[in-house]
Design a protein around this motif. Structure first.
Motif, PDB file in Angstrom:
ATOM      1  N   THR A 129       0.831  -1.214   0.000  1.00 41.35           N
ATOM      2  CA  THR A 129       0.000   0.000   0.000  1.00 41.35           C
ATOM      3  C   THR A 129       0.859   1.255   0.000  1.00 41.35           C
ATOM      4  O   THR A 129       0.571   2.217  -0.727  1.00 41.35           O
ATOM      5  CB  THR A 129      -0.937   0.004   1.220  1.00 41.35           C
ATOM      6  OG1 THR A 129      -1.702  -1.213   1.240  1.00 41.35           O
ATOM      7  CG2 THR A 129      -1.893   1.179   1.166  1.00 41.35           C
ATOM      8  N   VAL A 130       1.901   1.257   0.789  1.00 43.50           N
ATOM      9  CA  VAL A 130       2.820   2.410   0.835  1.00 43.50           C
ATOM     10  C   VAL A 130       3.448   2.634  -0.531  1.00 43.50           C
ATOM     11  O   VAL A 130       3.582   3.782  -0.992  1.00 43.50           O
ATOM     12  CB  VAL A 130       3.906   2.189   1.908  1.00 43.50           C
ATOM     13  CG1 VAL A 130       5.011   3.246   1.775  1.00 43.50           C
ATOM     14  CG2 VAL A 130       3.306   2.247   3.303  1.00 43.50           C
ATOM     15  N   GLN A 131       3.828   1.558  -1.209  1.00 46.68           N
ATOM     16  CA  GLN A 131       4.456   1.679  -2.526  1.00 46.68           C
ATOM     17  C   GLN A 131       3.542   2.420  -3.500  1.00 46.68           C
ATOM     18  O   GLN A 131       4.000   3.268  -4.267  1.00 46.68           O
ATOM     19  CB  GLN A 131       4.795   0.291  -3.077  1.00 46.68           C
ATOM     20  CG  GLN A 131       5.942  -0.398  -2.364  1.00 46.68           C
ATOM     21  CD  GLN A 131       6.136  -1.830  -2.822  1.00 46.68           C
ATOM     22  OE1 GLN A 131       5.316  -2.392  -3.553  1.00 46.68           O
ATOM     23  NE2 GLN A 131       7.221  -2.453  -2.385  1.00 46.68           N
ATOM     24  N   TYR A 132       2.270   2.108  -3.467  1.00 44.37           N
ATOM     25  CA  TYR A 132       1.324   2.713  -4.403  1.00 44.37           C
ATOM     26  C   TYR A 132       0.889   4.115  -3.963  1.00 44.37           C
ATOM     27  O   TYR A 132       0.911   5.062  -4.766  1.00 44.37           O
ATOM     28  CB  TYR A 132       0.085   1.829  -4.549  1.00 44.37           C
ATOM     29  CG  TYR A 132       0.257   0.674  -5.510  1.00 44.37           C
ATOM     30  CD1 TYR A 132      -0.143   0.790  -6.837  1.00 44.37           C
ATOM     31  CD2 TYR A 132       0.819  -0.527  -5.103  1.00 44.37           C
ATOM     32  CE1 TYR A 132       0.004  -0.256  -7.733  1.00 44.37           C
ATOM     33  CE2 TYR A 132       0.981  -1.585  -5.992  1.00 44.37           C
ATOM     34  CZ  TYR A 132       0.576  -1.449  -7.300  1.00 44.37           C
ATOM     35  OH  TYR A 132       0.725  -2.484  -8.182  1.00 44.37           O
ATOM     36  N   VAL A 133       0.476   4.248  -2.710  1.00 49.03           N
ATOM     37  CA  VAL A 133      -0.106   5.513  -2.257  1.00 49.03           C
ATOM     38  C   VAL A 133       0.950   6.610  -2.109  1.00 49.03           C
ATOM     39  O   VAL A 133       0.650   7.785  -2.327  1.00 49.03           O
ATOM     40  CB  VAL A 133      -0.883   5.310  -0.942  1.00 49.03           C
ATOM     41  CG1 VAL A 133      -1.469   6.626  -0.440  1.00 49.03           C
ATOM     42  CG2 VAL A 133      -1.998   4.284  -1.143  1.00 49.03           C
ATOM     43  N   SER A 134       2.160   6.243  -1.762  1.00 51.39           N
ATOM     44  CA  SER A 134       3.209   7.262  -1.650  1.00 51.39           C
ATOM     45  C   SER A 134       3.504   7.884  -3.006  1.00 51.39           C
ATOM     46  O   SER A 134       3.856   9.059  -3.098  1.00 51.39           O
ATOM     47  CB  SER A 134       4.487   6.653  -1.062  1.00 51.39           C
ATOM     48  OG  SER A 134       4.980   5.611  -1.891  1.00 51.39           O
ATOM     49  N   ARG A 135       3.329   7.109  -4.086  1.00 52.63           N
ATOM     50  CA  ARG A 135       3.527   7.639  -5.439  1.00 52.63           C
ATOM     51  C   ARG A 135       2.295   8.370  -5.949  1.00 52.63           C
ATOM     52  O   ARG A 135       2.411   9.302  -6.748  1.00 52.63           O
ATOM     53  CB  ARG A 135       3.876   6.498  -6.407  1.00 52.63           C
ATOM     54  CG  ARG A 135       5.203   5.806  -6.163  1.00 52.63           C
ATOM     55  CD  ARG A 135       5.612   4.981  -7.372  1.00 52.63           C
ATOM     56  NE  ARG A 135       4.613   3.976  -7.728  1.00 52.63           N
ATOM     57  CZ  ARG A 135       4.672   2.698  -7.377  1.00 52.63           C
ATOM     58  NH1 ARG A 135       5.697   2.267  -6.639  1.00 52.63           N
ATOM     59  NH2 ARG A 135       3.743   1.853  -7.750  1.00 52.63           N
ATOM     60  N   GLN A 136       1.122   7.938  -5.510  1.00 52.69           N
ATOM     61  CA  GLN A 136      -0.136   8.532  -5.981  1.00 52.69           C
ATOM     62  C   GLN A 136      -1.074   8.705  -4.782  1.00 52.69           C
ATOM     63  O   GLN A 136      -1.972   7.903  -4.558  1.00 52.69           O
ATOM     64  CB  GLN A 136      -0.774   7.628  -7.039  1.00 52.69           C
ATOM     65  CG  GLN A 136      -1.932   8.263  -7.772  1.00 52.69           C
ATOM     66  CD  GLN A 136      -2.479   7.354  -8.867  1.00 52.69           C
ATOM     67  OE1 GLN A 136      -1.901   6.337  -9.217  1.00 52.69           O
ATOM     68  NE2 GLN A 136      -3.620   7.734  -9.428  1.00 52.69           N
ATOM     69  N   PRO A 137      -0.913   9.767  -4.010  1.00 50.39           N
ATOM     70  CA  PRO A 137      -1.687   9.975  -2.786  1.00 50.39           C
ATOM     71  C   PRO A 137      -3.202   9.974  -2.982  1.00 50.39           C
ATOM     72  O   PRO A 137      -3.947   9.641  -2.052  1.00 50.39           O
ATOM     73  CB  PRO A 137      -1.196  11.342  -2.289  1.00 50.39           C
ATOM     74  CG  PRO A 137       0.188  11.458  -2.845  1.00 50.39           C
ATOM     75  CD  PRO A 137       0.122  10.813  -4.187  1.00 50.39           C
ATOM     76  N   SER A 138      -3.670  10.314  -4.177  1.00 50.00           N
ATOM     77  CA  SER A 138      -5.117  10.333  -4.409  1.00 50.00           C
ATOM     78  C   SER A 138      -5.736   8.945  -4.290  1.00 50.00           C
ATOM     79  O   SER A 138      -6.954   8.806  -4.157  1.00 50.00           O
ATOM     80  CB  SER A 138      -5.426  10.920  -5.790  1.00 50.00           C
ATOM     81  OG  SER A 138      -4.923  10.091  -6.829  1.00 50.00           O
ATOM     82  N   LEU A 139      -4.903   7.910  -4.314  1.00 46.14           N
ATOM     83  CA  LEU A 139      -5.409   6.547  -4.152  1.00 46.14           C
ATOM     84  C   LEU A 139      -5.977   6.315  -2.753  1.00 46.14           C
ATOM     85  O   LEU A 139      -6.780   5.400  -2.561  1.00 46.14           O
ATOM     86  CB  LEU A 139      -4.302   5.529  -4.428  1.00 46.14           C
ATOM     87  CG  LEU A 139      -4.036   5.200  -5.902  1.00 46.14           C
ATOM     88  CD1 LEU A 139      -2.767   4.372  -6.031  1.00 46.14           C
ATOM     89  CD2 LEU A 139      -5.221   4.465  -6.514  1.00 46.14           C
ATOM     90  N   ALA A 140      -5.568   7.126  -1.791  1.00 42.24           N
ATOM     91  CA  ALA A 140      -6.073   6.950  -0.429  1.00 42.24           C
ATOM     92  C   ALA A 140      -7.585   7.102  -0.405  1.00 42.24           C
ATOM     93  O   ALA A 140      -8.312   6.276   0.171  1.00 42.24           O
ATOM     94  CB  ALA A 140      -5.420   7.947   0.526  1.00 42.24           C
ATOM     95  N   ALA A 141      -8.087   8.152  -1.040  1.00 43.77           N
ATOM     96  CA  ALA A 141      -9.531   8.367  -1.105  1.00 43.77           C
ATOM     97  C   ALA A 141     -10.204   7.263  -1.894  1.00 43.77           C
ATOM     98  O   ALA A 141     -11.284   6.777  -1.520  1.00 43.77           O
ATOM     99  CB  ALA A 141      -9.829   9.721  -1.734  1.00 43.77           C
ATOM    100  N   ALA A 142      -9.584   6.839  -2.983  1.00 46.77           N
ATOM    101  CA  ALA A 142     -10.167   5.797  -3.826  1.00 46.77           C
ATOM    102  C   ALA A 142     -10.287   4.475  -3.082  1.00 46.77           C
ATOM    103  O   ALA A 142     -11.307   3.775  -3.192  1.00 46.77           O
ATOM    104  CB  ALA A 142      -9.314   5.630  -5.084  1.00 46.77           C
TER     105      ALA A 142
END
Length: 330
Positions: free
Chosen positions: A45-58
């Protein structure tokens, strides 16, 4: 996890009126069969969200959609040959973040094949995604099983056009109360929507070329600059000025009649929800992080499958092959 922290989490669950044992979930459910599951999911999760923070809301939204339709059983992740699964329903077409769940599931399968459900992984990913952007965290008791049914016709989510009575009824049906409604609405502090969902509200609310009178006129003017009359695609921040931060700013906007959706504005129409909003505004959201954590724990228990019910999928988009299945999947 330290014993002190574990005890604190168990106390929290008991305070919420949730009995882990009775509900079939356990903070240590995978302790012996997949002890590293939370660390694996967090890393992905850190790998993805740290690169694309908008994924947190998604990802938070993806978990919410899952739990509100057939319960937290991973059914929102399923695909069907005839496009009749939950993800094919109109409210689900804008869902995203599936690749994060799939990557986490793949990583877990390499370490513990056939052990951890997609429903549990989605619950963990949602929690960890919010934590990555410095939002609140919460305990995630585990042991959910994956459902085998996903029907587009069953998608009946709280509508952005709904009034307070309909919203409360929808939450009550899932075992959630009025406080959970206003607290979880605070999740709109992150994420975006689009002009299509507010076009009528700002241009033709009653069919006479007017805007919704419950909206702040200055906010409507700003929205009109963003969304032209025939614009249904341009993205719009749900919490202007704070879309990348998980905080209580959403309640400030709602209190000023700057809620993007009818479902936001209508929180001022109920004494209990309005009182909560006023309290967060007055205290700079002092209790919101804990309140949000508490409500997310409750959400995670909605209509779960445990024990022998459901299954453990190998891939989150596909059920295990069985004959005479209600819904045929790829």
């Amino acid at each position: 996890m330290a014993i002190k922290n574990l005890l604190a989490l168990v106390v929290l669950l008991n305070v919420l009126g949730v009995s882990v044992a009775q509900k079939g979930l356990d903070l240590n459910y995978y302790k012996h069969r997949c002890p590293d599951v939370e660390a694996i999911v967090l890393r992905v999760t850190v790998q993805y969200v740290s690169r694309q923070p908008s994924l947190a809301a998604a990802l938070l939204r993806l978990h919410f959609h899952d739990c509100f339709v057939r319960g937290c059983d991973g059914s929102v992740l399923l695909r069907s040959r005839d496009n009749d699964a939950e993800i094919n329903a109109l409210p689900s077409l804008s869902l995203r973040g599936f690749e994060v769940v799939d990557a986490a599931k793949s990583a877990v399968e390499k370490k513990c094949p056939g052990v951890v459900s997609c429903a549990d992984i989605l619950a963990l990913v949602a929690r960890d995604a919010v934590s990555v952007i410095n939002g609140p965290s919460w305990p995630v008791p585990l042991g959910r099983r994956d459902g085998r049914i996903s029907r587009r016709s069953e998608v009946n989510l709280p509508s952005p056009f709904a009034g307070i009575a309909a919203l409360k009824q929808g939450f009550f049906a899932k075992g959630l109360n009025t406080t959970d409604l206003v607290v979880l609405s605070g999740g709109h502090t992150i994420g975006i929507s689009n002009c299509g969902l507010i076009n009528k509200r700002i241009y033709n609310f009653t069919g006479k070329g007017d805007f919704d009178p419950s909206m702040n006129p200055s906010y409507v003017r700003k929205l009109k600059k963003r969304c032209k009359p025939n614009d249904f695609k341009t993205p719009v921040e749900m919490d202007p000025g704070s879309v990348k931060k998980f905080n209580s700013h959403y309640f400030d906007n709602v209190a000023q009649k700057k809620g993007l959706f009818t479902s936001d504005s209508t929180l001022l129409d109920d004494p209990e929800t309005k009182s909560y909003i006023d309290r967060q505004v007055a205290t700079a959201g002092s209790s919101f992080p804990k309140d949000f954590s508490d409500s997310m724990v409750k959400l995670g228990f909605v209509q779960i499958l445990t024990g022998e019910k459901g299954e453990i999928r190998k891939r989150c988009a596909f059920v295990k092959p069985k004959t005479k299945e209600t819904l045929t999947f790829l």
